[in-house]
Scaffold this motif. Structure first.
Motif, PDB file in Angstrom:
ATOM      1  N   ALA A   1      -1.557   2.080   2.864  1.00 23.75           N
ATOM      2  CA  ALA A   1      -1.802   3.132   1.871  1.00 23.75           C
ATOM      3  C   ALA A   1      -2.388   4.374   2.532  1.00 23.75           C
ATOM      4  CB  ALA A   1      -2.737   2.615   0.782  1.00 23.75           C
ATOM      5  N   SER A   2      -3.279   4.173   3.495  1.00 19.83           N
ATOM      6  CA  SER A   2      -3.901   5.302   4.195  1.00 19.83           C
ATOM      7  C   SER A   2      -2.891   6.095   5.001  1.00 19.83           C
ATOM      8  CB  SER A   2      -5.011   4.795   5.120  1.00 19.83           C
ATOM      9  OG  SER A   2      -6.016   4.117   4.402  1.00 19.83           O
ATOM     10  N   LEU A   3      -1.876   5.399   5.539  1.00 19.97           N
ATOM     11  CA  LEU A   3      -0.878   6.054   6.387  1.00 19.97           C
ATOM     12  C   LEU A   3       0.325   6.569   5.607  1.00 19.97           C
ATOM     13  CD1 LEU A   3      -0.876   3.447   9.291  1.00 19.97           C
ATOM     14  CD2 LEU A   3      -1.914   5.724   9.340  1.00 19.97           C
ATOM     15  N   ALA A   4       0.413   6.205   4.317  1.00 24.25           N
ATOM     16  CA  ALA A   4       1.588   6.561   3.520  1.00 24.25           C
ATOM     17  C   ALA A   4       1.692   8.064   3.311  1.00 24.25           C
ATOM     18  CB  ALA A   4       1.534   5.851   2.172  1.00 24.25           C
ATOM     19  N   LYS A   5       2.936   8.528   3.155  1.00 21.41           N
ATOM     20  CA  LYS A   5       3.188   9.943   2.889  1.00 21.41           C
ATOM     21  C   LYS A   5       2.799  10.275   1.455  1.00 21.41           C
ATOM     22  CE  LYS A   5       5.129  10.355   6.934  1.00 21.41           C
ATOM     23  NZ  LYS A   5       4.934   8.964   7.373  1.00 21.41           N
TER      24      LYS A   5
ATOM     25  N   GLY B   1       0.817  -1.211   0.000  1.00 21.18           N
ATOM     26  CA  GLY B   1       0.000   0.000   0.000  1.00 21.18           C
ATOM     27  C   GLY B   1       0.850   1.259   0.000  1.00 21.18           C
ATOM     28  N   THR B   2       0.478   2.233  -0.822  1.00 21.10           N
ATOM     29  CA  THR B   2       1.249   3.465  -0.953  1.00 21.10           C
ATOM     30  C   THR B   2       0.378   4.546  -1.595  1.00 21.10           C
ATOM     31  OG1 THR B   2       3.254   4.417  -1.939  1.00 21.10           O
ATOM     32  CG2 THR B   2       2.117   2.749  -3.227  1.00 21.10           C
ATOM     33  N   LYS B   3       0.895   5.764  -1.642  1.00 19.96           N
ATOM     34  CA  LYS B   3       0.232   6.830  -2.404  1.00 19.96           C
ATOM     35  C   LYS B   3       1.023   7.164  -3.680  1.00 19.96           C
ATOM     36  CE  LYS B   3      -2.368   9.183   1.265  1.00 19.96           C
ATOM     37  NZ  LYS B   3      -1.918   8.518   2.495  1.00 19.96           N
ATOM     38  N   ALA B   4       2.062   6.414  -3.944  1.00 15.60           N
ATOM     39  CA  ALA B   4       2.873   6.663  -5.137  1.00 15.60           C
ATOM     40  C   ALA B   4       2.152   6.174  -6.394  1.00 15.60           C
ATOM     41  CB  ALA B   4       4.219   5.964  -5.006  1.00 15.60           C
ATOM     42  N   ASP B   5       2.304   6.923  -7.488  1.00 19.16           N
ATOM     43  CA  ASP B   5       1.712   6.571  -8.785  1.00 19.16           C
ATOM     44  C   ASP B   5       2.733   5.748  -9.563  1.00 19.16           C
ATOM     45  OD1 ASP B   5       0.335   6.340 -11.115  1.00 19.16           O
ATOM     46  OD2 ASP B   5       0.343   8.480 -11.620  1.00 19.16           O
ATOM     47  N   LEU B   6       2.539   4.438  -9.613  1.00 15.36           N
ATOM     48  CA  LEU B   6       3.508   3.525 -10.209  1.00 15.36           C
ATOM     49  C   LEU B   6       2.855   2.708 -11.321  1.00 15.36           C
ATOM     50  CD1 LEU B   6       5.066   2.357  -6.831  1.00 15.36           C
ATOM     51  CD2 LEU B   6       6.045   4.021  -8.424  1.00 15.36           C
ATOM     52  N   GLN B   7       3.690   2.008 -12.084  1.00 15.85           N
ATOM     53  CA  GLN B   7       3.218   1.238 -13.219  1.00 15.85           C
ATOM     54  C   GLN B   7       3.596  -0.227 -13.075  1.00 15.85           C
ATOM     55  OE1 GLN B   7       1.371   2.837 -15.568  1.00 15.85           O
ATOM     56  NE2 GLN B   7       1.673   4.691 -14.321  1.00 15.85           N
ATOM     57  N   VAL B   8       2.866  -1.092 -13.760  1.00 17.99           N
ATOM     58  CA  VAL B   8       3.221  -2.508 -13.793  1.00 17.99           C
ATOM     59  C   VAL B   8       4.644  -2.639 -14.340  1.00 17.99           C
ATOM     60  CG1 VAL B   8       2.742  -4.711 -14.914  1.00 17.99           C
ATOM     61  CG2 VAL B   8       0.858  -3.341 -14.001  1.00 17.99           C
ATOM     62  N   GLY B   9       5.448  -3.435 -13.652  1.00 22.09           N
ATOM     63  CA  GLY B   9       6.843  -3.612 -14.040  1.00 22.09           C
ATOM     64  C   GLY B   9       7.808  -2.793 -13.215  1.00 22.09           C
ATOM     65  N   ASP B  10       7.307  -1.730 -12.551  1.00 21.63           N
ATOM     66  CA  ASP B  10       8.173  -0.927 -11.687  1.00 21.63           C
ATOM     67  C   ASP B  10       8.618  -1.759 -10.483  1.00 21.63           C
ATOM     68  OD1 ASP B  10       7.880   1.217 -13.350  1.00 21.63           O
ATOM     69  OD2 ASP B  10       6.528   2.347 -12.030  1.00 21.63           O
ATOM     70  N   LEU B  11       9.761  -1.375  -9.922  1.00 19.37           N
ATOM     71  CA  LEU B  11      10.293  -2.048  -8.755  1.00 19.37           C
ATOM     72  C   LEU B  11      10.195  -1.153  -7.527  1.00 19.37           C
ATOM     73  CD1 LEU B  11      13.533  -3.703 -10.200  1.00 19.37           C
ATOM     74  CD2 LEU B  11      11.325  -4.801  -9.791  1.00 19.37           C
ATOM     75  N   LEU B  12       9.703  -1.720  -6.436  1.00 17.47           N
ATOM     76  CA  LEU B  12       9.690  -1.043  -5.137  1.00 17.47           C
ATOM     77  C   LEU B  12      10.927  -1.485  -4.387  1.00 17.47           C
ATOM     78  CD1 LEU B  12       5.959  -1.762  -4.346  1.00 17.47           C
ATOM     79  CD2 LEU B  12       6.897   0.526  -4.637  1.00 17.47           C
TER      80      LEU B  12
END
Length: 247
Positions: A169-173, A128-139
């Motif tokens: 996700a709710s707590l993410a910056k 969970g996050t607030k980042a806008d990411l795409q399939v294939g991206d690495l965390l």
């Protein structure tokens, strides 16, 4: 069933733990027994029996309740319950040892040791996050903690429970919308030591961490959000938590 802090049996046990912390063991024991009597399925019974066990006054009664907890966990047959097997086996071994049953103690210590190491959970996994990411991206590891902003994290965290990822996700910056991504670990991972065997036995929230990146393979669109009241309650608990994060 999935573990959730909103489950009424879990809430009874949390209330009992609060009474333990307040130095009221008899009242705590009454609440744990009430949780056992109100439990409606094997997963709930396993959790309640674990706490009833530690309020018994002799090793024989404690062993009986621990064996009951183990039996219910085996019947529940889900990954959350399986994560508690090492704890239950170890506690049973200690009771057998105290009762002078050395062979039984050795058997259960061996069972506990056999389950240590990399978790068996096969997912699917979520982050969970607030980042806008795409399939294939690495965390990757190295982000700041949602709970202690000054702390740089040495691991990347994820869970097999959608509601856990939703809370993260709710707590993410950030100012973006809350997102829950479906992820795949690219390397070994371990139980999150910040929650495993803390309040509850094992890793009931199926929370994990890894030094290796997580690969995004999809995104969940429809998932249950925290209510404002639930989120506020969780933030208040975090604010009052004096424990250190194991990084």
């Amino acid at each position: 069933m999935e573990f959730t802090p909103h489950n009424p049996i879990v809430q009874r046990c949390l209330q009992g733990m609060a009474l333990e912390d307040a130095g009221k063991p008899e009242e705590a024991g009454t609440l744990f027994l009430q949780a056992w009597n109100e439990a409606t399925n094997d997963f709930e019974k396993f959790i309640a029996a674990h706490y009833v066990a530690r309020h018994q006054h002799n090793n024989s009664d404690q062993l009986k309740w621990l064996e009951t907890a183990l039996d219910c966990a085996l019947k529940a047959d889900n990954e959350s319950a399986k994560s508690a097997f090492p704890t239950l086996y170890s506690n049973i071994a200690k009771c057998q040892e105290a009762l002078g049953n050395s062979d039984e103690a050795k058997k259960y210590y061996k069972l506990a040791a056999s389950l240590e190491g990399t978790p068996s959970d096969e997912g699917p996994f979520y982050h969970g996050t607030k980042a806008d990411l795409q399939v294939g991206d690495l965390l990757t590891a190295g982000g700041t903690s949602n709970y202690q902003p000054e702390l740089k994290m040495n691991h990347i965290y994820f869970t097999a429970l959608v509601n856990g990822a939703g809370l993260a996700a709710s707590l993410a910056k950030g100012e973006g919308r809350e997102r829950v991504y479906i992820v795949e670990p690219t390397g070994d991972f371990e139980n999150d030591p910040n929650v495993t065997d803390k309040k509850f036995p094992g890793n009931l929230t199926r929370s994990y961490r890894s030094h290796a990146p997580l690969k995004i393979v999809g995104e969940l669109i429809d998932w249950a959000r925290q209510t404002p009241e639930q989120l506020q309650n969780f933030r208040e608990k975090l604010a009052n938590n004096k424990g250190e994060i194991i990084n």
